[in-house]
Motif scaffolding. Structure first.
Motif, PDB file in Angstrom:
ATOM      1  N   LEU A 138       0.825  -1.203   0.000  1.00  0.00           N
ATOM      2  CA  LEU A 138       0.000   0.000   0.000  1.00  0.00           C
ATOM      3  C   LEU A 138       0.860   1.254   0.000  1.00  0.00           C
ATOM      4  O   LEU A 138       0.676   2.157  -0.830  1.00  0.00           O
ATOM      5  N   LEU A 139       1.821   1.314   0.915  1.00  0.00           N
ATOM      6  CA  LEU A 139       2.650   2.516   1.049  1.00  0.00           C
ATOM      7  C   LEU A 139       3.541   2.723  -0.166  1.00  0.00           C
ATOM      8  O   LEU A 139       3.510   3.768  -0.819  1.00  0.00           O
ATOM      9  N   THR A 140       4.349   1.707  -0.504  1.00  0.00           N
ATOM     10  CA  THR A 140       5.316   1.889  -1.581  1.00  0.00           C
ATOM     11  C   THR A 140       4.654   1.871  -2.940  1.00  0.00           C
ATOM     12  O   THR A 140       5.118   2.552  -3.860  1.00  0.00           O
ATOM     13  N   GLY A 141       3.582   1.089  -3.087  1.00  0.00           N
ATOM     14  CA  GLY A 141       2.893   1.060  -4.367  1.00  0.00           C
ATOM     15  C   GLY A 141       2.320   2.419  -4.735  1.00  0.00           C
ATOM     16  O   GLY A 141       2.477   2.884  -5.874  1.00  0.00           O
ATOM     17  N   VAL A 142       1.667   3.068  -3.788  1.00  0.00           N
ATOM     18  CA  VAL A 142       1.129   4.405  -4.046  1.00  0.00           C
ATOM     19  C   VAL A 142       2.255   5.385  -4.369  1.00  0.00           C
ATOM     20  O   VAL A 142       2.169   6.186  -5.310  1.00  0.00           O
ATOM     21  N   LEU A 229       2.645  11.638   5.149  1.00  0.00           N
ATOM     22  CA  LEU A 229       4.050  11.999   5.313  1.00  0.00           C
ATOM     23  C   LEU A 229       5.013  10.939   4.761  1.00  0.00           C
ATOM     24  O   LEU A 229       5.970  11.300   4.063  1.00  0.00           O
ATOM     25  N   PRO A 230       4.830   9.632   5.043  1.00  0.00           N
ATOM     26  CA  PRO A 230       5.747   8.666   4.435  1.00  0.00           C
ATOM     27  C   PRO A 230       5.673   8.621   2.915  1.00  0.00           C
ATOM     28  O   PRO A 230       6.695   8.496   2.239  1.00  0.00           O
ATOM     29  N   HIS A 295      11.043  -2.261  -6.051  1.00  0.00           N
ATOM     30  CA  HIS A 295      11.185  -1.724  -4.703  1.00  0.00           C
ATOM     31  C   HIS A 295       9.895  -1.820  -3.898  1.00  0.00           C
ATOM     32  O   HIS A 295       9.914  -1.602  -2.684  1.00  0.00           O
ATOM     33  N   VAL A 296       8.777  -2.100  -4.586  1.00  0.00           N
ATOM     34  CA  VAL A 296       7.505  -2.203  -3.857  1.00  0.00           C
ATOM     35  C   VAL A 296       7.581  -3.313  -2.813  1.00  0.00           C
ATOM     36  O   VAL A 296       7.072  -3.178  -1.692  1.00  0.00           O
ATOM     37  N   ALA A 297       8.239  -4.434  -3.168  1.00  0.00           N
ATOM     38  CA  ALA A 297       8.364  -5.529  -2.211  1.00  0.00           C
ATOM     39  C   ALA A 297       9.282  -5.140  -1.064  1.00  0.00           C
ATOM     40  O   ALA A 297       8.996  -5.415   0.105  1.00  0.00           O
ATOM     41  N   ALA A 298      10.397  -4.497  -1.393  1.00  0.00           N
ATOM     42  CA  ALA A 298      11.347  -4.117  -0.342  1.00  0.00           C
ATOM     43  C   ALA A 298      10.838  -2.955   0.483  1.00  0.00           C
ATOM     44  O   ALA A 298      11.207  -2.803   1.649  1.00  0.00           O
ATOM     45  N   GLY A 299       9.969  -2.162  -0.133  1.00  0.00           N
ATOM     46  CA  GLY A 299       9.548  -0.958   0.576  1.00  0.00           C
ATOM     47  C   GLY A 299      10.736  -0.033   0.753  1.00  0.00           C
ATOM     48  O   GLY A 299      11.657  -0.004  -0.041  1.00  0.00           O
ATOM     49  N   SER A 300      10.733   0.716   1.796  1.00  0.00           N
ATOM     50  CA  SER A 300      11.886   1.538   2.158  1.00  0.00           C
ATOM     51  C   SER A 300      12.157   1.282   3.624  1.00  0.00           C
ATOM     52  O   SER A 300      11.389   1.705   4.494  1.00  0.00           O
TER      53      SER A 300
END
Length: 359
Positions: A138-142, A229-230, A295-300
C-alpha cells in the motif's frame, strides 16, 4: 584459440585496427527468423534470471552470517540459561551443524518455498512476510505510481524546453532532493508537520498505520491520514531520479533526423513530442520504472522505520539486531527476487517498445 571459438570481428576497409563485432547471441538471433530470434532472446533472459536467483540464495546465506552476535544468546539475554540449554537451543535451530550442511538445507527448503522459522517470532518466515506485505504494498505502491508519473511528466517537459527557467528550476530541485537521505527528510517532515514548528501546527500522525478502531470509510481516511508523510517522503526522493533519466533520454533524441522530418511534415510540436520523441526515449525510463516496481516488495527500510510503518522494511529492521537469520535471509530473497522479476519483465517488454531489441 580455434577459428570456431574466436569472437566475431569486423576489419576496417582501410586496414585499420580490428574492432570487436557483434556477440554470438546477437549473430544467432540475426540469422534466425523474427519469432525464433525473440524466443532465443527470452530464453537468454530467463537463464540470466535463474542464475541471478541462485546467486541471491548463496549471497543471502553467507552474507548475514558475518553479522556479529549469537542469535541464541541474544534471545536468552538477561535469563538464567545453563550451557546445556544453550546447546539444546543451538541444536533445535540447526546452528550446531556444519556450515555446508546448513547451506544445503537452506537452499533445498528455499527452492520449495520454505524460508524457515523466525527465531524471535517463533513463526514461519513466509507467514510473517505475507502478513506484513500488504502494508508495504500500500505505502510503496502508491508512492511508486505517484513519483513515476510525476517524474515522467516533468522530465519530458524539462527536456522539451531545456535551458528555460522551468527546466533549470525542475533540474535544480530534482538534484537537491535526489541527494537528500530519505530518513533525514522523513524526520524533518515529522518535526514540521507532526510535532509542529512556529505557526505550523501538527497536522499528521508521527507514525503507525492507524490510530484507532475505526471501521468502514472512517478507517480508510485514517490510514490515508497516516500515509501522507511517508508517501510524501518517498515521492520527494523518488521522482527526482525518474525525472533526470527521462530528461537525459529525451535530450538524446531531440537532435534526431526523424523529428526534423516530422516537423517538416507540418505536425504540431506537441504531437511530435508525444508520438515520436517520447516513445523512443522510454527504454531507459522503462527500466527505471520497473526497478521502482521491484522496490515495492522491499519498501523503504529507513522510511518505514522512521514512521513506524508495519511493513516489510520495519520487519527487516527488527530482525537485524538479534540477528534473526531465517527472517533476514527470507526477506533478502524476497527483496532481491522482486528486483530480478521486475528487470526480467522490463527486458521482455523492450521488444514491444523497440522492435530492434531482441533481433
Amino acid at each position: 584459440m580455434t577459428a570456431a571459438s574466436s569472437p566475431a570481428v569486423v576489419r576496417e576497409p582501410d586496414g585499420g585496427p580490428v574492432k570487436p563485432g557483434p556477440s554470438r547471441g546477437v549473430l544467432a538471433r540475426a540469422a534466425a527468423g523474427p519469432r525464433t530470434a525473440y524466443l532465443l532472446y527470452v530464453a537468454g533472459k530467463l537463464g540470466g534470471a535463474a542464475v541471478s536467483i541462485l546467486a541471491v540464495l548463496v549471497t543471502s546465506f553467507f552474507l548475514f552470517r558475518i553479522i556479529p552476535g549469537d542469535p541464541v544468546k541474544a534471545m536468552t539475554r538477561n535469563r538464567a540459561v545453563s550451557p546445556e540449554q544453550l546447546a539444546l537451543l543451538h541444536r533445535q535451530f540447526g546452528l550446531d551443524a556444519p556450515v555446508w550442511q546448513q547451506f544445503t538445507d537452506y537452499c533445498g527448503k528455499a527452492l520449495t518455498g520454505d524460508l524457515g522459522i523466525s527465531y524471535q517470532f517463533h513463526a514461519p518466515v513466509g507467514e510473517l512476510i505475507a502478513e506484513r506485505f500488504p502494508a508495504t504494498l500500500l505505502l510503496t505502491g502508491v508512492a511508486v505510481v505517484l513519483y513515476s508519473a510525476l517524474g515522467l511528466w516533468l522530465g519530458t517537459r524539462s527536456a522539451w524546453r531545456h535551458g528555460q527557467l522551468g527546466d533549470r528550476l525542475n533540474t535544480g530541485v530534482a538534484l537537491t532532493l535526489w541527494s537528500v537521505p530519505s530518513f533525514w527528510l522523513g524526520l524533518l517532515l515529522i518535526i514540521v508537520f507532526s510535532v509542529g514548528i512556529g505557526p505550523i501546527p501538527g497536522l499528521f500522525p508521527t507514525g503507525g498505520m492507524e490510530s484507532g478502531s475505526a471501521t468502514g470509510f472512517a478507517h480508510v481516511l485514517d490510514v490515508a491520514h497516516h500515509m501522507v508523510l511517508p508517501v510524501l517522503t518517498l515521492v520527494a526522493v523518488g521522482y527526482a531520479q525518474t525525472l533526470l533519466v527521462m530528461r537525459s533520454s529525451l535530450l538524446d533524441e531531440m537532435g534526431s533526423d526523424y523529428l526534423t522530418t516530422a516537423r517538416a511534415k507540418g505536425l504540431r510540436d506537441a504531437l511530435v513530442r508525444r508520438r515520436h520523441a517520447v516513445p523512443n526515449a522510454l527504454l531507459p525510463t522503462v527500466t527505471m520504472v520497473f526497478i521502482n516496481l521491484g522496490h515495492v516488495a522491499a519498501g523503504s527500510i529507513l522510511v518505514e522505520s522512521v514512521f513506524s510503518w508495519p511493513g516489510l522494511g520495519g520487519l527487516f529492521y527488527q530482525a537485524i539486531p538479534v540477528p534473526d537469520l531465517p527472517l533476514i535471509q527470507g526477506l533478502f530473497v524476497v527483496f532481491a527476487g522482486a528486483m530480478i522479476l521486475m528487470n526480467l519483465l522490463a527486458d521482455l517488454l523492450y521488444p514491444l517498445l523497440d522492435p530492434r531489441v531482441g533481433r
